[in-house]
Design an enzyme around this catalytic site. Sequence first.
Site, PDB file in Angstrom:
ATOM      1  N   SER A  11     -17.371   2.734  -8.556  1.00  0.00           N
ATOM      2  CA  SER A  11     -18.172   1.546  -7.287  1.00  0.00           C
ATOM      3  C   SER A  11     -18.052   2.218  -6.557  1.00  0.00           C
ATOM      4  O   SER A  11     -18.127   3.446  -5.868  1.00  0.00           O
ATOM      5  CB  SER A  11     -17.153   0.484  -7.641  1.00  0.00           C
ATOM      6  N   ASP A  14     -22.406  14.934  -1.438  1.00  0.00           N
ATOM      7  CA  ASP A  14     -24.396  15.458  -0.790  1.00  0.00           C
ATOM      8  C   ASP A  14     -24.503  15.840   0.923  1.00  0.00           C
ATOM      9  O   ASP A  14     -25.025  17.010   0.744  1.00  0.00           O
ATOM     10  CB  ASP A  14     -24.895  13.686  -1.083  1.00  0.00           C
ATOM     11  N   LYS A  66     -19.218   3.750 -12.363  1.00  0.00           N
ATOM     12  CA  LYS A  66     -20.574   2.134 -12.012  1.00  0.00           C
ATOM     13  C   LYS A  66     -21.383   2.000 -10.742  1.00  0.00           C
ATOM     14  O   LYS A  66     -20.506   2.831  -9.899  1.00  0.00           O
ATOM     15  CB  LYS A  66     -18.865   1.188 -12.181  1.00  0.00           C
TER      16      LYS A  66
END
Length: 747
Positions: free
Chosen positions: A494, A505, A519
């Site tokens: 999460s 990224d 998740k």
Amino acid sequence: MIAKTPLLALLLTAPLALLARADNAPMVAPTAVETPVTVARASGSKPAVLPSGPTADQATAAKLVYGLLSDSRYAYRPQPLDDALSADIYKRYLEALDGGKQFFTAADIAGFDRYKTRLDDAIKSGKLEPGYAIFALYRQRVNERIRHARGLLKQDIFDFSGDEQFHYDRKKAPWAEDTAELDELWKQSVRNDWLRLKLAGKESKDIAKTLDKRYANLADNVAQLEGQDVFQTFLNSYTNAIDPHTSYFTPRSAENFNLSMSLSLEGIGAVLQKQDDIVAIREIVPGGPADKSGVLAPGDRVVAVGQGTSGNMEDVIGWRIDNVVEKIRGPKDSKVRLDVVPASAGLDSEPVRVVITRDKVRLEDQAAKSKVLEIPGIGDAPAKHVGVIELPGFYQDFEGRRLNNGDYASATRDVAKLLVDMKKQGVDGVVLDLRNNGGGSLNEAIELTGLFIDQGPVVQVRESGGRVTVNGDDEPGVAWDGPLAVLVNRGSASASEIFAGAIQDYGRGLVIGENTFGKGTVQNLVDLDRWPGGEEERFGQVKLTVAQFFLPGGSSTQNKGVVPDIQFPASVDATEYGESTYDNALPWTRIAAVPHKVYGDFSHILGTLDKLHTARVANNLEFQWWREDVARFREESAKTTISLNEAERRRERDASEARRKKRQETREELGLALDPLALISADDGLTANERDIVQDAAREKAAEDRPDPLLQESAAILADAIHLLANDRKLSALVLPISTRAGHWAD
């Protein structure tokens, strides 16, 4: 014996599991289940009287939950409550009650089948009598099984010279045809419990006494379940049928969930545990009222509770632990009286009365912590000092933040303070350890990322209607611009995946470890009392999936998780644990990327880092031992049976003991850090509430000092990257094209 039933694991959770009110605060809900607290046998206590159906408030709550979950304005993936969903709810409810198929028979299930397509109408109307009827028979069957198990202890069935097997994994097994089949199953289960205690060195008389009490405790666990427990379990069979992370909380469980998110509560500052039919002190929270007063100690037993400085004392022997906690917890500056039998005294001793003034307690043991590791240099290079920040959850006191309370709990604020300290210590790099961090506040994940990037998008949130909102860091500047690594495992979920994925990224740091949980959905806490408009907390809350999140690069972490740059062997298979194991989990997908800086491209050095890592761990005994243990664990996890042959089990136990002893001797010979748990038996045959509380708590604390080869190796990988980039300017320029803003990797 047979593992604790899913219902007990769900309902009898530690009430001090600690979460402030958050009416609609966005969050990425933790995936980890709270640690169950076993409620022991209450001598002479009466079973809770169960109603045949819900109260008026519960009936209203059921209708409100139906309205939320079937409306696309609220639910991310609304589903019609029809006969098909009713059948799924029915299946999940039976799994919640008897997931191990150890109480009901096939005939019982056949009798329940008439409810299979009627539960949708029951929820819509608030007439939930079918759920209560199923539970009533469940409680009856538990009592029957326990009577049978306790009777077996008096029989001559404890010869372990044969070649029998105990089939303990029954999730995929058919329901037992009749009670005779259940009798045989329980016989093997009882024999296995007996054998475990025998292998741990217990005498027959003590084994029989321990198991008799254990089985009686199990019956009383179920006997103490109340109507609100049945209601929550039934309604969660509905919410979980919508998606794995939508849940219903009764008013009491909602309070506990919110407390655990805020890492603070108002009370005396003591962790409680049930032992037999008494609530005992397991741990004193440092800095809390109990700690400052010095009147309580671990192992002390609470037998009565009173409010204020005078008045009635309530005898709490035999009470459920959450009911005792409710009496002890209370507003700041109020007083509570406790009648306590000290740990050193017999239970029949005269109790000591203590008075404690309640206060706000910060749960520091669940907050961010730091330490510094020294990593030997490569060749003639000096050693590197790598700071480690362990973050167990993305916690935030939502109410404290709303009220602008200056000292409210916040994962980001705590990490920022630790980074300031590390700068002062002159660390060369930082590893953020997110292993087993199951998530928490979405805002905290965004703000924590902002400590390491200088403004930019962190997460894209897509709502049920398709609208995408980009949330990011708007604050200029960073708290740490130096070398960074993020350590994750399968338990990182999460909010942990948002942070790790965003760092990846941006090319801001290395991600190391195992594939994460997967998740990729966002939940809000919706207070059901907001609609009726009453002042009392009557209807509870729903943790509702309202959106799916995507990383700045457009990829979702849903199902796939975050794939590390440098991977460690998987400790848990993706088919056994993670989002992909849920039959109704959302699939992976992606959306368009949003513009964001790319500080670095580590692909140019990952091959070299992986080679250095492989060579180093080949000579790292702790890492190799960990790898062996993982392989052994996965091999054992794949089994569904265990031998009931004493000689075979003793050989296995002796081999395990010898292996741990040999490793400890090797550590001593080589001057390695010793394992404080190495010489403690791996299996004492006892359950948590059967152990000595003080010794068990001490062992739990000692486990924190065990060698951690994965953390050490992660720091070494980061040190390798620093060394590579510092000694090759061309490579540094290739990997870190925005090095002046990305951080001083090459200094």
